[in-house]
Design a protein around this motif. Structure first.
Motif, PDB file in Angstrom:
ATOM      1  N   THR A  16     -11.054 -22.230   7.513  1.00  0.00           N
ATOM      2  CA  THR A  16     -12.246 -21.914   8.430  1.00  0.00           C
ATOM      3  C   THR A  16     -13.237 -22.585   8.353  1.00  0.00           C
ATOM      4  O   THR A  16     -14.563 -22.245   8.663  1.00  0.00           O
TER       5      THR A  16
ATOM      6  N   ILE B  48     -18.379 -21.617   8.549  1.00  0.00           N
ATOM      7  CA  ILE B  48     -19.366 -21.149   7.650  1.00  0.00           C
ATOM      8  C   ILE B  48     -20.186 -22.456   7.606  1.00  0.00           C
ATOM      9  O   ILE B  48     -19.647 -23.439   7.316  1.00  0.00           O
ATOM     10  N   ARG B  49     -21.457 -22.470   8.078  1.00  0.00           N
ATOM     11  CA  ARG B  49     -22.327 -23.723   8.230  1.00  0.00           C
ATOM     12  C   ARG B  49     -22.608 -24.534   6.653  1.00  0.00           C
ATOM     13  O   ARG B  49     -22.652 -25.716   6.630  1.00  0.00           O
TER      14      ARG B  49
ATOM     15  N   GLY C 179     -20.288 -24.540   4.363  1.00  0.00           N
ATOM     16  CA  GLY C 179     -19.245 -24.522   3.671  1.00  0.00           C
ATOM     17  C   GLY C 179     -18.939 -25.361   2.523  1.00  0.00           C
ATOM     18  O   GLY C 179     -18.203 -25.049   1.697  1.00  0.00           O
TER      19      GLY C 179
ATOM     20  N   VAL D 148     -20.652 -24.049  -0.419  1.00  0.00           N
ATOM     21  CA  VAL D 148     -19.878 -23.253  -0.927  1.00  0.00           C
ATOM     22  C   VAL D 148     -18.778 -23.643  -1.936  1.00  0.00           C
ATOM     23  O   VAL D 148     -18.608 -23.110  -3.028  1.00  0.00           O
TER      24      VAL D 148
ATOM     25  N   SER E 128     -17.627 -30.495  10.671  1.00  0.00           N
ATOM     26  CA  SER E 128     -17.595 -29.869   9.178  1.00  0.00           C
ATOM     27  C   SER E 128     -16.528 -30.710   8.394  1.00  0.00           C
ATOM     28  O   SER E 128     -15.775 -30.155   7.652  1.00  0.00           O
TER      29      SER E 128
END
Length: 246
Positions: A121, A125-126, A128, A131, A188
């Motif tokens: 994904t 999620i900006r 990521g 995280v 990303s």
């Protein structure tokens, strides 16, 4: 409104449809004002010229540039391939390692699941990459606690360099797949690389000989995830067109 104002807007009035109230009002005035009538006729001539102008067709390169984002958005999602890359990054070190300790397989599996989800994904999620880095740090705390440095004790430098290299290879695998699929339009990249590094960190929980040493975990395991994310971010910044960087 004075005649000067009307004449300044004559071209715009000439472009209006025949029954438009503004055009009708202008014509009523122009019947008794030769100057405004002449300005309207000049406006009509200009509108006629503009209607006859034919712009050249766009080049194939321009069409390709314009259609690329649309076609990319219409393609089916590549999340299974990204997820498979994270799983491969986990599996390769485990399969080729001579020593495995399956005692921590539950924790390793949970971290692998998170890494796989982040890889699949990436971009949704900006934050990521953050995280993944937070998960790496939490995993290091759970496995070895908060480090207290006393020289090189607990670093296991030789093993650490191997661990660091393995995580960077895992990051390169997942990020390289993204670059292969999307080229310079890849986004990303940092989150994808961090997820790959995190997947290898999960594998190292089973095969690393210093997996209980907090300094080693923080410097080489979590450090590699951070290095992978930063390197990928720098690469993506270089790949972006100059117009987007400025």
């Amino acid at each position: 409104m004075t005649c000067e104002d009307l004449r300044a807007n004559a071209a715009g009035i000439a472009a209006l449809t025949a029954g438009d109230p503004e055009r009708v009002a202008y014509l009523e005035h122009a019947k008794g004002c030769p100057g405004c009538l002449e300005a309207l006729r000049e406006g009509e001539n200009l509108v006629g010229l503009l209607e006859r102008v034919r712009l050249p067709p766009p080049s194939a390169e321009a069409l390709a540039r314009a259609s690329s984002p649309v076609l990319r958005a219409l393609r089916p999602t590549r999340w299974p391939l990204r997820a498979a890359a994270a799983i491969a990054a986990f599996a390769i070190p485990v399969l080729f390692s001579r020593h495995r300790d399956w005692e921590g397989w539950i924790a390793a599996t949970l971290v692998l699941a998170l890494a796989t989800a982040l890889s699949a994904t990436a971009g949704a999620i900006r934050a990521g990459a953050w995280v993944a880095l937070a998960a790496s740090a939490g995993f290091a705390i759970a496995a070895g606690g908060i480090p207290g440095f006393d020289g090189t004790e607990g670093l296991a430098i030789r093993v650490g360099l191997e661990c660091f290299g393995l995580e960077m290879l895992g990051a390169a695998l997942t990020a390289g797949l993204l670059l292969w699929r999307e080229g310079r339009n890849a986004t990303s990249l940092a989150a994808t690389a961090a997820a790959g590094g995190l997947a290898v960190q999960a594998a190292l929980h089973l095969i690393c000989g210093a997996r209980g040493e907090a300094p080693h975990l923080w410097v080489f395991h979590t450090g590699a995830v951070a290095a992978a994310a930063f390197t990928a971010w720098a690469i993506q910044a270089r790949l972006q067109p100059r117009s987007l960087r400025s």
